[in-house]
Motif scaffolding. Structure first.
Motif, PDB file in Angstrom:
ATOM      1  N   PHE A 520       0.868  -1.175   0.000  1.00  0.00           N
ATOM      2  CA  PHE A 520       0.000   0.000   0.000  1.00  0.00           C
ATOM      3  C   PHE A 520       0.908   1.230   0.000  1.00  0.00           C
ATOM      4  O   PHE A 520       1.906   1.275   0.739  1.00  0.00           O
ATOM      5  N   VAL A 521       0.564   2.220  -0.812  1.00  0.00           N
ATOM      6  CA  VAL A 521       1.355   3.444  -0.913  1.00  0.00           C
ATOM      7  C   VAL A 521       0.485   4.596  -0.428  1.00  0.00           C
ATOM      8  O   VAL A 521      -0.582   4.872  -0.997  1.00  0.00           O
ATOM      9  N   LEU A 522       0.940   5.264   0.646  1.00  0.00           N
ATOM     10  CA  LEU A 522       0.180   6.364   1.247  1.00  0.00           C
ATOM     11  C   LEU A 522       0.873   7.690   0.980  1.00  0.00           C
ATOM     12  O   LEU A 522       2.067   7.750   0.707  1.00  0.00           O
ATOM     13  N   ASP A 523       0.084   8.742   1.106  1.00  0.00           N
ATOM     14  CA  ASP A 523       0.586  10.121   1.033  1.00  0.00           C
ATOM     15  C   ASP A 523       1.142  10.489  -0.324  1.00  0.00           C
ATOM     16  O   ASP A 523       2.090  11.278  -0.436  1.00  0.00           O
ATOM     17  N   LEU A 524       0.580   9.919  -1.381  1.00  0.00           N
ATOM     18  CA  LEU A 524       0.913  10.391  -2.725  1.00  0.00           C
ATOM     19  C   LEU A 524       0.294  11.770  -2.934  1.00  0.00           C
ATOM     20  O   LEU A 524      -0.923  11.944  -2.816  1.00  0.00           O
ATOM     21  N   GLN A 525       1.119  12.770  -3.218  1.00  0.00           N
ATOM     22  CA  GLN A 525       0.599  14.109  -3.455  1.00  0.00           C
ATOM     23  C   GLN A 525      -0.029  14.184  -4.857  1.00  0.00           C
ATOM     24  O   GLN A 525       0.361  13.438  -5.769  1.00  0.00           O
ATOM     25  N   PRO A 526      -1.028  15.053  -5.035  1.00  0.00           N
ATOM     26  CA  PRO A 526      -1.665  15.150  -6.361  1.00  0.00           C
ATOM     27  C   PRO A 526      -0.678  15.399  -7.498  1.00  0.00           C
ATOM     28  O   PRO A 526      -0.862  14.899  -8.612  1.00  0.00           O
ATOM     29  N   ASN A 527       0.404  16.152  -7.228  1.00  0.00           N
ATOM     30  CA  ASN A 527       1.371  16.420  -8.295  1.00  0.00           C
ATOM     31  C   ASN A 527       2.332  15.250  -8.525  1.00  0.00           C
ATOM     32  O   ASN A 527       3.212  15.327  -9.380  1.00  0.00           O
ATOM     33  N   GLN A 528       2.171  14.163  -7.736  1.00  0.00           N
ATOM     34  CA  GLN A 528       3.042  12.992  -7.905  1.00  0.00           C
ATOM     35  C   GLN A 528       2.312  11.818  -8.555  1.00  0.00           C
ATOM     36  O   GLN A 528       2.935  10.795  -8.831  1.00  0.00           O
ATOM     37  N   THR A 529       1.026  11.969  -8.788  1.00  0.00           N
ATOM     38  CA  THR A 529       0.255  10.834  -9.294  1.00  0.00           C
ATOM     39  C   THR A 529       0.700  10.425 -10.701  1.00  0.00           C
ATOM     40  O   THR A 529       0.738   9.225 -11.027  1.00  0.00           O
ATOM     41  N   ALA A 530       1.043  11.396 -11.540  1.00  0.00           N
ATOM     42  CA  ALA A 530       1.477  11.055 -12.899  1.00  0.00           C
ATOM     43  C   ALA A 530       2.783  10.258 -12.859  1.00  0.00           C
ATOM     44  O   ALA A 530       2.941   9.265 -13.592  1.00  0.00           O
ATOM     45  N   ALA A 689      13.073   1.071  -5.658  1.00  0.00           N
ATOM     46  CA  ALA A 689      12.909   2.013  -6.768  1.00  0.00           C
ATOM     47  C   ALA A 689      11.824   3.042  -6.470  1.00  0.00           C
ATOM     48  O   ALA A 689      11.980   4.242  -6.770  1.00  0.00           O
ATOM     49  N   LEU A 690      10.731   2.598  -5.879  1.00  0.00           N
ATOM     50  CA  LEU A 690       9.623   3.507  -5.589  1.00  0.00           C
ATOM     51  C   LEU A 690      10.006   4.522  -4.511  1.00  0.00           C
ATOM     52  O   LEU A 690       9.720   5.720  -4.643  1.00  0.00           O
ATOM     53  N   THR A 691      10.654   4.073  -3.453  1.00  0.00           N
ATOM     54  CA  THR A 691      11.034   5.005  -2.383  1.00  0.00           C
ATOM     55  C   THR A 691      12.167   5.941  -2.814  1.00  0.00           C
ATOM     56  O   THR A 691      12.304   7.037  -2.273  1.00  0.00           O
ATOM     57  N   ASP A 692      12.979   5.521  -3.777  1.00  0.00           N
ATOM     58  CA  ASP A 692      13.974   6.445  -4.340  1.00  0.00           C
ATOM     59  C   ASP A 692      13.291   7.507  -5.184  1.00  0.00           C
ATOM     60  O   ASP A 692      13.666   8.685  -5.150  1.00  0.00           O
ATOM     61  N   LEU A 693      12.266   7.102  -5.959  1.00  0.00           N
ATOM     62  CA  LEU A 693      11.562   8.038  -6.828  1.00  0.00           C
ATOM     63  C   LEU A 693      10.721   9.024  -6.031  1.00  0.00           C
ATOM     64  O   LEU A 693      10.720  10.227  -6.310  1.00  0.00           O
ATOM     65  N   LEU A 694      10.011   8.522  -4.998  1.00  0.00           N
ATOM     66  CA  LEU A 694       9.096   9.352  -4.201  1.00  0.00           C
ATOM     67  C   LEU A 694       9.430   9.154  -2.722  1.00  0.00           C
ATOM     68  O   LEU A 694       8.753   8.392  -2.018  1.00  0.00           O
ATOM     69  N   PRO A 695      10.455   9.794  -2.220  1.00  0.00           N
ATOM     70  CA  PRO A 695      10.912   9.523  -0.842  1.00  0.00           C
ATOM     71  C   PRO A 695       9.932   9.962   0.240  1.00  0.00           C
ATOM     72  O   PRO A 695      10.056   9.541   1.381  1.00  0.00           O
ATOM     73  N   ASN A 696       8.970  10.818  -0.088  1.00  0.00           N
ATOM     74  CA  ASN A 696       8.038  11.297   0.944  1.00  0.00           C
ATOM     75  C   ASN A 696       6.883  10.333   1.208  1.00  0.00           C
ATOM     76  O   ASN A 696       6.191  10.442   2.229  1.00  0.00           O
ATOM     77  N   VAL A 697       6.647   9.365   0.277  1.00  0.00           N
ATOM     78  CA  VAL A 697       5.490   8.503   0.442  1.00  0.00           C
ATOM     79  C   VAL A 697       5.777   7.422   1.489  1.00  0.00           C
ATOM     80  O   VAL A 697       6.933   7.119   1.801  1.00  0.00           O
ATOM     81  N   SER A 698       4.700   6.865   2.029  1.00  0.00           N
ATOM     82  CA  SER A 698       4.817   5.754   2.978  1.00  0.00           C
ATOM     83  C   SER A 698       4.416   4.478   2.266  1.00  0.00           C
ATOM     84  O   SER A 698       3.313   4.392   1.717  1.00  0.00           O
ATOM     85  N   VAL A 699       5.327   3.506   2.269  1.00  0.00           N
ATOM     86  CA  VAL A 699       5.070   2.228   1.600  1.00  0.00           C
ATOM     87  C   VAL A 699       4.902   1.156   2.679  1.00  0.00           C
ATOM     88  O   VAL A 699       5.830   0.879   3.437  1.00  0.00           O
ATOM     89  N   ILE A 700       3.721   0.577   2.743  1.00  0.00           N
ATOM     90  CA  ILE A 700       3.406  -0.438   3.750  1.00  0.00           C
ATOM     91  C   ILE A 700       3.511  -1.812   3.105  1.00  0.00           C
ATOM     92  O   ILE A 700       2.824  -2.102   2.121  1.00  0.00           O
ATOM     93  N   ASP A 701       4.357  -2.637   3.659  1.00  0.00           N
ATOM     94  CA  ASP A 701       4.523  -4.006   3.180  1.00  0.00           C
ATOM     95  C   ASP A 701       3.417  -4.863   3.788  1.00  0.00           C
ATOM     96  O   ASP A 701       3.378  -5.086   5.004  1.00  0.00           O
ATOM     97  N   VAL A 702       2.504  -5.339   2.948  1.00  0.00           N
ATOM     98  CA  VAL A 702       1.348  -6.102   3.442  1.00  0.00           C
ATOM     99  C   VAL A 702       1.794  -7.410   4.079  1.00  0.00           C
ATOM    100  O   VAL A 702       1.180  -7.895   5.030  1.00  0.00           O
ATOM    101  N   ARG A 703       2.904  -7.981   3.600  1.00  0.00           N
ATOM    102  CA  ARG A 703       3.387  -9.229   4.202  1.00  0.00           C
ATOM    103  C   ARG A 703       3.734  -9.018   5.664  1.00  0.00           C
ATOM    104  O   ARG A 703       3.460  -9.869   6.515  1.00  0.00           O
ATOM    105  N   GLU A 704       4.349  -7.884   5.980  1.00  0.00           N
ATOM    106  CA  GLU A 704       4.705  -7.606   7.374  1.00  0.00           C
ATOM    107  C   GLU A 704       3.457  -7.390   8.221  1.00  0.00           C
ATOM    108  O   GLU A 704       3.384  -7.826   9.370  1.00  0.00           O
ATOM    109  N   VAL A 705       2.472  -6.713   7.646  1.00  0.00           N
ATOM    110  CA  VAL A 705       1.206  -6.508   8.370  1.00  0.00           C
ATOM    111  C   VAL A 705       0.550  -7.850   8.671  1.00  0.00           C
ATOM    112  O   VAL A 705       0.066  -8.096   9.786  1.00  0.00           O
ATOM    113  N   LEU A 706       0.521  -8.737   7.682  1.00  0.00           N
ATOM    114  CA  LEU A 706      -0.095 -10.045   7.889  1.00  0.00           C
ATOM    115  C   LEU A 706       0.689 -10.875   8.896  1.00  0.00           C
ATOM    116  O   LEU A 706       0.098 -11.623   9.690  1.00  0.00           O
ATOM    117  N   ALA A 707       2.007 -10.750   8.874  1.00  0.00           N
ATOM    118  CA  ALA A 707       2.806 -11.484   9.866  1.00  0.00           C
ATOM    119  C   ALA A 707       2.510 -10.975  11.271  1.00  0.00           C
ATOM    120  O   ALA A 707       2.401 -11.764  12.224  1.00  0.00           O
TER     121      ALA A 707
END
Length: 843
Positions: A520-530, A689-707
């Protein structure tokens, strides 16, 4: 009118009986002790947890009163009003990615920014010890940060290294050993990082629409005035759209969890006590069987049936009171022992104390069980005729105990039902438990009777050992029905809990991962959606991407009725507790099924419309055309329900309970949330790659949540399995009591077998076959009934797929056979060594 002479005579008889010893009452006392201990331990531990939360409430909340806002800060007028009422502290919390340097690792963290007034209550413990202001201050071009030890281990960092968050780098100056206002949770999405307000501002992470929680805590001179301050805030700022809590409402989720778990575990403890009631019944019946000639002698000497009944009733009440008191003392002492042994490692504060409610309710349950399950045997005992002395030992006649005794039994059962309802916070659950317990008792009675009847009708086996073993199951006075009934109920409880947990584990570990997104990717700003959409379309390994705009809002009115006054079903109350995610969309979300109404056109721009999940609509009592009012960033939005959707939350697919029509929320500050489904093996490279491209977003690893969810389920399941083990132990005690009460028959059978030429090996084989058949029957009944009950709980109550585990059923069968055979042979070992001559001379 009570007869004083009757009571005096009965008391004299009871005293003389007790001087002769308590042989035969071991199972009676053990069953009551176990059941009362379970109820007292659960009640005392829950009371200690609630007391601990209440004692530390101000520290857990962070102040005497807390005002919480999402996305936005309090305005100047609101801030000044709070500052005038007491000492004010402001904290800001959000989730973000943290990048380790020089390790280069990255992880999701829970970032918290504090001010100079923090903490208002409690102590922030830092390793090494240092002043909070010094630890977080800007020095040599870097703001300071305090982190949890797990972050250092995860990113392979140490104190003195740099940590990057957003646009700034922070120097790690210490480790957070204890955080006073850290809310107790089942699990967290990331370790804590603490900075000051200036450090947060330097990160650039707070942008319009970012998911940021602002908390304003106030410490007032007299904390009892917090409720009045809360009322003043409601009158002064009625449309503020904030959430206000006083110190008495700290950690509400933890309290609800404790209350719910306490209710469930108490009902399981009561189940163990009910099973133990069978042991009480068997012990009293076995004790009175041994007193048959004694009672007949008293009858010949002029004793009335009332005197005999009262004398033995006094013994039952006295011994029941002693066993219940011992169970109460042991249960009440448990929180003290737990705090002494594990106080520093517990996730919640404990404040052990003697809870008056527990002191009354637990022994009362024990005494009512003792009465309900012993009155029938006592009523039959008073009917023993004096002629038994002249006919020889004939056992207690199986006669109707009398109308008054049956009325007393009904009154005891009624009192048990009333007490169960009074003791439970969830009346529906208590009623379901009572109905289920009565159904189980009736059902198992019928099943055991059917098994005994089938044993009687089966063709006689050719082997004499097996033939005699089968006959022992259906002969008059055989213990088979009691053995199957008591052991079957205990094993059924174990099977039920094991299969329910197995289904939940399967959902978390097998079913969800197949359908759930990878990130899950949180805090995507409107100008980052493209940029994100392009990344998802061009990156190898990304199988599917879904993205929605999202805001946070709080439901304030249901069909025009304020949410505080609306009738909301228990299963839907989660939606009105604080702020919830919501979205808007021109098209129906993928994976949602429209159940009622129609979806609006893609170019719709009319009155505010809402698509609501069907489960929430049912819980709110809403239908198409009704309205729902939501406070979004302080603005009340009243929308008409245009459609109802079926949403499968168990898949963790990206969806929302509330989806608005276009043209309502587009102008509000917002961020986007996205879900990425990846091909196996690409998780690491896509994450980096995603966190390098958009360092401000929060990326939640669902596998860790399920564990984390699996670990939490295992911890909760451990407590429930423990209570099931108590129920099983009660069933085992009942089994031992039934076999012990039947020992005189075993001795008689063994002597007859030996007179007829049987060897000790033959006698052992006969008894072993009998107990093997009983174990198979008890295990088979338990496996069938427990599986059926688990299917009903999982499919109907929880709404998740039921997963059958043959291993649980096989374990139940083996356990039933082992317990029955071992206990049976151990309990009848005395019969194997009896010489025929002495027994024949005596009889």
């Amino acid at each position: 009118m009570p007869d004083p002479l009757l009571f005096a005579n009965a008391l004299r008889v009871a005293r003389r009986e007790l001087r002769g010893g308590l042989h035969g009452f071991g199972v009676f006392a053990a069953c009551l002790f176990l059941g009362v201990f379970a109820i007292a331990a659960i009640g005392s531990f829950s009371a200690a947890a609630r007391g601990g939360l209440l004692a530390d409430a101000a520290a857990l909340l962070g102040g005497d009163l807390e005002v919480r806002l999402v996305h936005r800060e309090a305005d100047a007028d609101q801030h000044d009003f709070l500052a005038r009422r007491g000492r004010l502290s402001k904290t800001v919390e959000l989730r973000t990615m943290a990048f380790g340097s020089p390790s280069g690792g990255r992880t999701l963290v829970e970032l918290k920014a504090v001010d100079d007034a923090y903490p208002l209550y409690g102590t922030l413990v830092i390793d090494p010890p240092q002043a909070l202001g010094d630890a977080l201050a800007l020095r040599n071009g870097h703001h300071g940060a305090l982190v949890e030890g797990s972050l250092l281990a995860r990113l392979k960092l140490q104190r003195g290294d740099l940590l990057r968050m957003g646009e700034a780098q922070y120097l790690i100056r210490g480790v957070i050993a204890s955080e006073p206002d850290r809310t107790v949770r089942a699990f967290d999405l990331g370790p804590r990082v603490m900075v000051d307000q200036a450090g947060l501002e330097a990160s650039g992470l707070v942008r319009p629409g970012s998911l940021v929680n602002y908390a304003y805590r106030v410490r007032i001179e007299t904390r009892e005035e917090a409720t009045g301050l809360k009322e003043d805030l409601a009158r002064r700022f009625p449309d503020a759209g904030w959430r206000v809590r006083t110190w008495e409402e700290a950690a509400p989720r933890v309290r609800r969890f404790i209350d719910r778990a306490s209710t469930n575990l108490t009902l399981l403890g009561l189940c163990a006590l009910l099973i133990g009631g069978l042991g009480v019944s068997g012990a009293v019946r076995g004790y009175l069987d041994g007193k048959t000639l004694h009672i007949a002698t008293m009858k010949c000497l002029g004793a009335e049936g009332r005197t005999i009944f009262t004398a033995y009733l006094l013994q039952v009440l006295l011994l029941g009171g002693i066993a219940s008191s011992a169970g109460l003392l042991a249960g009440a002492a448990l929180p003290y022992l737990v705090k002494y042994l594990l106080g520093g490692t517990l996730p919640i504060p404990l404040r052990p104390a003697l809870d008056p409610w527990v002191l009354v309710i637990a022994p009362l349950f024990g005494l009512l069980i003792a009465l309900a399950f012993s009155l029938q045997a006592l009523g039959s005992a008073r009917l023993i005729p004096p002629t038994v002395l002249f006919r020889g030992y004939a056992g207690i006649p199986r006669r109707h105990p009398g109308r008054l005794v049956w009325m007393a039994i009904a009154a005891a059962v009624g009192a048990l039902v009333a007490l169960t309802l009074i003791a439970s916070d969830d009346r529906r659950l208590a009623v379901g438990f009572i109905a289920g317990a009565l159904a189980c008792f009736v059902f198992f009675r019928q099943l055991t009777a059917a098994v005994v009847s089938a044993a009687r009708r089966l063709p006689r086996p050719s082997g004499p050992r097996l033939r005699l073993a089968l006959a022992n199951i259906h002969r008059p006075g055989a213990p088979a029905p009691r053995v199957m009934f008591s052991l079957g109920l205990g094993l059924t409880t174990l099977v039920l809990i094991a299969l329910v947990q197995n289904s939940l584990d399967a959902l978390v570990q097998r079913e969800m991962p197949r359908q759930a997104p990878t990130f899950f990717v949180l805090d995507l700003q409107p100008n980052q959606t493209a940029s994100f959409d392009q990344f998802a379309a061009e990156t190898d390994g990304v199988r599917q991407s879904r993205r929605y705009p999202t805001l946070r809002g709080r439901i304030t009115a249901i069909a025009g009725v304020p949410v505080e006054e609306a009738a909301v079903a228990p299963e839907a109350r989660w939606a009105v507790r604080g702020d919830r995610y919501l979205s808007y969309s021109a098209t129906l979300p993928e994976g949602s099924e429209l159940l009622a109404g129609v979806w609006w056109p893609e170019d719709y721009r009319g009155e505010p419309l809402l698509s609501l999940s069907a489960d929430l609509a049912e819980g709110f009592g809403l239908a198409l055309g009704d309205t729902l009012t939501v406070n979004v960033l302080g603005r009340e939005v009243k929308a008409r329900i245009a459609s109802l959707r079926r949403t499968d939350w168990s898949t963790l697919r990206l969806d929302f309970a509330l989806i608005f029509s276009p043209g309502v929320l587009e102008g509000a500050p917002q961020t986007h949330i996205a879900a990425l489904h990846l091909e196996p093996g690409h998780e690491g490279e896509v994450f980096n790659a995603l966190t390098d491209l958009l360092p401000n977003v929060s990326v939640i690893d669902v596998r860790e949540v399920l564990a984390n969810a699996a670990r939490t389920l295992n911890r909760i399941g451990l407590a429930f399995r423990g209570m099931a083990a108590v129920a099983l132990l009660s069933g085992l005690l009942v089994l031992a009591g039934a076999l012990s009460a039947d020992q005189h028959r075993r001795i008689h059978d063994a002597v007859i077998f030996k007179v007829c030429g049987a060897t000790r090996r033959d006698v052992v084989a006969i008894f072993a076959f009998e107990f093997l058949l009983l174990g198979l029957c008890a295990g088979g009944l338990s496996a069938a009934v427990g599986t059926l009950a688990a299917w009903g709980v999982v499919e109907s109550l929880m709404g998740t797929p039921f997963v059958f585990d043959a291993g649980v059923v096989a374990f139940t069968l083996l356990l039933a056979i082992a317990l029955t055979v071992v206990s049976g042979l151990f309990g009848t070992w005395k019969a194997l060594g009896q010489p025929p001559a002495g027994y024949l001379r005596e009889h």
